[in-house]
Design a protein around this motif. Sequence first.
Motif, PDB file in Angstrom:
ATOM      1  N   LYS A   4       0.804  -1.035   0.080  1.00 28.79           N
ATOM      2  CA  LYS A   4      -0.204   0.364  -0.115  1.00 28.79           C
ATOM      3  C   LYS A   4       0.723   1.038   0.206  1.00 28.79           C
ATOM      4  O   LYS A   4       0.696   2.409  -0.815  1.00 28.79           O
ATOM      5  N   THR A   5       1.712   0.964   0.351  1.00 31.77           N
ATOM      6  CA  THR A   5       3.295   2.027   1.072  1.00 31.77           C
ATOM      7  C   THR A   5       3.714   2.934  -0.371  1.00 31.77           C
ATOM      8  O   THR A   5       3.653   3.754  -1.121  1.00 31.77           O
ATOM      9  N   ALA A   6       3.897   1.400  -1.016  1.00 30.13           N
ATOM     10  CA  ALA A   6       4.590   1.756  -2.663  1.00 30.13           C
ATOM     11  C   ALA A   6       3.666   1.939  -3.813  1.00 30.13           C
ATOM     12  O   ALA A   6       4.151   2.707  -3.732  1.00 30.13           O
ATOM     13  N   LEU A   7       1.654   1.679  -3.685  1.00 26.81           N
ATOM     14  CA  LEU A   7       1.502   1.946  -4.153  1.00 26.81           C
ATOM     15  C   LEU A   7       0.943   3.651  -4.631  1.00 26.81           C
ATOM     16  O   LEU A   7       0.782   4.141  -4.979  1.00 26.81           O
ATOM     17  N   GLU A   8       0.665   4.091  -2.641  1.00 26.02           N
ATOM     18  CA  GLU A   8       0.887   5.547  -2.353  1.00 26.02           C
ATOM     19  C   GLU A   8       2.044   6.189  -3.372  1.00 26.02           C
ATOM     20  O   GLU A   8       1.834   7.367  -3.708  1.00 26.02           O
ATOM     21  N   GLU A   9       2.846   5.434  -2.691  1.00 30.44           N
ATOM     22  CA  GLU A   9       4.207   6.428  -3.576  1.00 30.44           C
ATOM     23  C   GLU A   9       4.433   6.525  -4.869  1.00 30.44           C
ATOM     24  O   GLU A   9       3.719   7.488  -5.886  1.00 30.44           O
ATOM     25  N   SER A  10       4.115   5.414  -5.513  1.00 24.70           N
ATOM     26  CA  SER A  10       4.073   5.072  -6.929  1.00 24.70           C
ATOM     27  C   SER A  10       2.824   6.255  -8.026  1.00 24.70           C
ATOM     28  O   SER A  10       3.075   6.447  -8.548  1.00 24.70           O
TER      29      SER A  10
ATOM     30  N   ARG B  39       1.540   8.904  -6.332  1.00 27.54           N
ATOM     31  CA  ARG B  39       2.235  10.077  -6.379  1.00 27.54           C
ATOM     32  C   ARG B  39       3.304  10.693  -7.395  1.00 27.54           C
ATOM     33  O   ARG B  39       3.044  11.461  -7.336  1.00 27.54           O
ATOM     34  N   ALA B  40       4.424   9.734  -7.491  1.00 32.26           N
ATOM     35  CA  ALA B  40       5.336   9.775  -8.470  1.00 32.26           C
ATOM     36  C   ALA B  40       4.151   9.710  -9.629  1.00 32.26           C
ATOM     37  O   ALA B  40       4.844  11.149 -10.998  1.00 32.26           O
ATOM     38  N   LEU B  41       3.225   9.132  -9.397  1.00 26.48           N
ATOM     39  CA  LEU B  41       2.547   9.272 -11.102  1.00 26.48           C
ATOM     40  C   LEU B  41       1.503  10.575 -11.287  1.00 26.48           C
ATOM     41  O   LEU B  41       1.436  11.428 -12.386  1.00 26.48           O
TER      42      LEU B  41
ATOM     43  N   ILE C 239       2.143  13.445 -14.372  1.00 24.27           N
ATOM     44  CA  ILE C 239       1.382  13.948 -14.809  1.00 24.27           C
ATOM     45  C   ILE C 239       0.994  15.753 -14.779  1.00 24.27           C
ATOM     46  O   ILE C 239       0.868  16.357 -15.663  1.00 24.27           O
ATOM     47  N   THR C 240       1.457  15.751 -13.323  1.00 27.23           N
ATOM     48  CA  THR C 240       1.513  17.931 -13.406  1.00 27.23           C
ATOM     49  C   THR C 240       2.345  18.320 -13.821  1.00 27.23           C
ATOM     50  O   THR C 240       2.065  19.502 -14.644  1.00 27.23           O
TER      51      THR C 240
END
Length: 501
Positions: free
Chosen positions: A133-139, A141-143, A147-148
Amino acid sequence: MTVNPVEAPINILLVDDEPKNLMALETILDSPDYHLTKAQSGEEALMALLTGDFALLVLDVQMPGLGGLELAQLIKERKKTQYIPIIFLTAHYAGDEHVLQGYTAGAVDYLTKPVNPAILRSKVAVFVDLCRKTALEESNRALQKEITERQLAEEALQERNVALENAAEGISRLDPQRHYVTVNQAYAASCGYQPLEMIDMEWQRTVLPDDQEQLMAAYQKMLTQDKAEVEVRGVRKDGSLFYQQLVLVKTNDRQRRFTGHFCFMRDITARKQAEELIKASLHEKEVLLKEIHHRVKNNMQVICSLLHLQSGYIHDLEALALFRESESRIRSMAMIHEKLYQNESLARVDFSEYLSSLGSLLFHTYVANPAAVQLATRLDPVALDLDTAVPLGLVVNELVSNSLKYAYPEGRRGVVELTLRAGPDKQLTLSVCDHGVGLPPGFDLNNTNTLGLRLVNLLSAQLEGTLSVKSSDQGTAFELTFQESPTTKGSGMKINNGNPS
């Protein structure tokens, strides 16, 4: 192929000094979702942590050497590893005191041996799920950040394209084969095209063939120096010509490979037309000035001719001498205008050449026996403006004519020397010397009754020069020193109340 960090196997470090315990842990946690790394000592585990990244640590408390508690404290002290969850395993320390000590050292759980496989798998699964879940959240955020950033880059690119498209200056980009890739509205309009019509068009097509050699020279300069400028004539779609100022800027990719160049273009037709009008106007003024100098010289020649004709009816020798002196003075001024008329520059006259001509004229006017009296000149090349040349010419006229007339009386032989020297800081020195009878005793340059020497004094002052004279029975020497560009305004003599001043 890029592996999704959320789907990749989770790295787990198993630490126990007993190989059979490690094998048991490996059997319990065997799963394609885990990547298990084994260490049989605290030191070996520490080396593994230094070189790899782990999501969970299953650690035996009691080990020889570096024990589990000490290793846990070291792990929590390092920034890279301080947040790795640790599950302690122990067969000897199950009391509350030891459990509390384990939690204090950084453990997130504390299990006793023999380990219940189901409980161990359940607890590991909890931390693995948390890690994913932490990795997913970081991923995410990075994504989101990517995008931004892309949106901002696209907005900036769109703004830049709008700015380039609406720029007043013509802007185009060309590929390495010199074909147009992009063209803004201003560039296309200057060439008489629509922007899309120019895509893939050869660059040279918009430049007059006669100017393409100059264009390619600028292109080669850009290749070596990254930037170049050139002015050439452009050809519009309808065949009409215009002047364009081009700035070429080389472009490279990230590997510094040549990708083409930008061409910034400004239509300078109006400026070139204005320059041509100025040149034409200057030429007209030059022609007019030449005609003025020519007419002034002709009018002075007429006056000289009238004086010469009138002198034929004068029998008084003193009056005749005055007429001839006046004629000589006018001729010296007329000669200045003649030299300016003949010269390419209408502002300055070759004064050395002028003095040679003036000296020759005075010599033939006043020397009856050329075998007895000679005129020697030593003249540095000097160019003077009209305001300096006219008064200086009159000074030379008076001094040389006086020496030629009076220095060698009764057939005596000798030389009159005319010298013009150019010194530093635009300083000029004019001297007229002879080796004749000298000036009369008691002669005072500042108190003389002769018109000629009064003129010399007044004109020397007008030139802001220093006039000196040395005279003896061995000859006379006049010397005038002055700056090339005096502040005096106006040329020739100034007349106040009928007297030279």
